[in-house]
Design a protein around this motif. Structure first.
Motif, PDB file in Angstrom:
ATOM      1  N   ALA A   1       0.949  -1.230  -0.172  1.00 19.25           N
ATOM      2  CA  ALA A   1       0.114  -0.092   0.123  1.00 19.25           C
ATOM      3  C   ALA A   1       0.891   1.226  -0.047  1.00 19.25           C
ATOM      4  N   ILE A   2       2.031   1.301   0.753  1.00 16.24           N
ATOM      5  CA  ILE A   2       2.802   2.298   0.768  1.00 16.24           C
ATOM      6  C   ILE A   2       3.708   2.451  -0.489  1.00 16.24           C
ATOM      7  N   VAL A   3       4.020   1.502  -1.302  1.00 22.05           N
ATOM      8  CA  VAL A   3       4.974   1.744  -2.226  1.00 22.05           C
ATOM      9  C   VAL A   3       3.787   2.161  -3.359  1.00 22.05           C
ATOM     10  N   GLN A   4       2.620   1.574  -3.427  1.00 20.54           N
ATOM     11  CA  GLN A   4       1.619   1.995  -4.633  1.00 20.54           C
ATOM     12  C   GLN A   4       1.060   3.581  -4.352  1.00 20.54           C
TER      13      GLN A   4
ATOM     14  N   VAL B   1      10.387  10.099  -1.053  1.00 19.39           N
ATOM     15  CA  VAL B   1      10.823   8.725  -1.140  1.00 19.39           C
ATOM     16  C   VAL B   1      10.562   8.496  -2.680  1.00 19.39           C
ATOM     17  N   LYS B   2      11.799   8.267  -3.073  1.00 18.63           N
ATOM     18  CA  LYS B   2      11.997   7.974  -4.456  1.00 18.63           C
ATOM     19  C   LYS B   2      12.876   6.774  -4.922  1.00 18.63           C
ATOM     20  N   PRO B   3      11.775   5.452  -5.039  1.00 17.31           N
ATOM     21  CA  PRO B   3      12.683   4.395  -5.416  1.00 17.31           C
ATOM     22  C   PRO B   3      13.223   4.483  -6.604  1.00 17.31           C
ATOM     23  N   SER B   4      14.562   3.859  -6.864  1.00 21.49           N
ATOM     24  CA  SER B   4      15.232   4.000  -8.097  1.00 21.49           C
ATOM     25  C   SER B   4      14.621   2.987  -9.020  1.00 21.49           C
TER      26      SER B   4
ATOM     27  N   PHE C   1      11.018  -4.425  -6.130  1.00 16.90           N
ATOM     28  CA  PHE C   1       9.401  -4.631  -5.617  1.00 16.90           C
ATOM     29  C   PHE C   1       8.741  -5.280  -6.811  1.00 16.90           C
ATOM     30  N   TYR C   2       8.475  -5.060  -7.963  1.00 23.56           N
ATOM     31  CA  TYR C   2       7.837  -5.691  -9.037  1.00 23.56           C
ATOM     32  C   TYR C   2       7.869  -7.287  -8.939  1.00 23.56           C
ATOM     33  N   LYS C   3       9.027  -7.591  -8.846  1.00 22.30           N
ATOM     34  CA  LYS C   3       9.430  -9.167  -8.888  1.00 22.30           C
ATOM     35  C   LYS C   3       9.057 -10.044  -7.765  1.00 22.30           C
ATOM     36  N   TYR C   4       9.307  -9.199  -6.607  1.00 21.77           N
ATOM     37  CA  TYR C   4       8.929 -10.039  -5.184  1.00 21.77           C
ATOM     38  C   TYR C   4       7.470  -9.713  -5.069  1.00 21.77           C
ATOM     39  N   PHE C   5       6.726  -8.691  -5.624  1.00 18.32           N
ATOM     40  CA  PHE C   5       5.232  -8.657  -5.529  1.00 18.32           C
ATOM     41  C   PHE C   5       4.610  -9.903  -6.278  1.00 18.32           C
ATOM     42  N   LYS C   6       5.086  -9.889  -7.476  1.00 16.51           N
ATOM     43  CA  LYS C   6       4.496 -10.958  -8.269  1.00 16.51           C
ATOM     44  C   LYS C   6       4.755 -12.226  -7.917  1.00 16.51           C
TER      45      LYS C   6
ATOM     46  N   LEU D   1      13.245   3.360   2.615  1.00 17.85           N
ATOM     47  CA  LEU D   1      12.627   4.491   3.717  1.00 17.85           C
ATOM     48  C   LEU D   1      13.863   4.881   4.847  1.00 17.85           C
ATOM     49  N   LYS D   2      14.576   4.079   5.180  1.00 17.02           N
ATOM     50  CA  LYS D   2      15.555   4.331   6.064  1.00 17.02           C
ATOM     51  C   LYS D   2      16.770   5.327   5.524  1.00 17.02           C
TER      52      LYS D   2
END
Length: 105
Positions: free
Chosen positions: A12-15, A23-26, A33-38, A87-88
């Motif tokens: 929910a946070i990432v989406q 917060v800007k994920p590369s 995130f995509y591969k582990y979500f799937k 986040l850290k």
């Protein structure tokens, strides 16, 4: 505190991260995130690899295929751990709030 609850909160946070937020994920993080979500939601990638002109699709497919065999629970844990790491690094008030939400899930 189940890993599934932490995972759901992390997703929910990432989406919900604003494009212009602190917060800007590369791109590499986003593929992670995509591969582990799937992997957590669907399991092993059994789909056909996209064609030559679908660069983004191929990158996502390759990323997901690279984690074949990882269990649902491990995929959830790795997703959560990566978000906490991102986040850290950001280390602002919003990030600290997100960290607290994940850890209390």
């Amino acid at each position: 505190m189940s890993i599934e609850a932490k995972f759901d909160k992390a997703v929910a946070i990432v989406q919900g991260l604003p494009k212009d937020g602190p917060v800007k994920p590369s791109q590499e993080d986003q593929l992670y995130f995509y591969k582990y979500f799937k992997q957590a939601k669907v399991g092993d990638n059994t789909t056909t690899r996209p064609g030559m002109l679908e660069f983004v699709g191929k990158a996502k497919w390759d990323a997901w295929k690279s984690v074949e065999g990882v269990s649902k629970e491990e995929a959830m844990k790795l997703y959560v751990d990566k978000l906490l790491e991102v986040l850290k690094k950001t280390d602002d008030a919003e990030s600290k709030k997100y960290i607290e939400e994940i850890e209390s899930a």
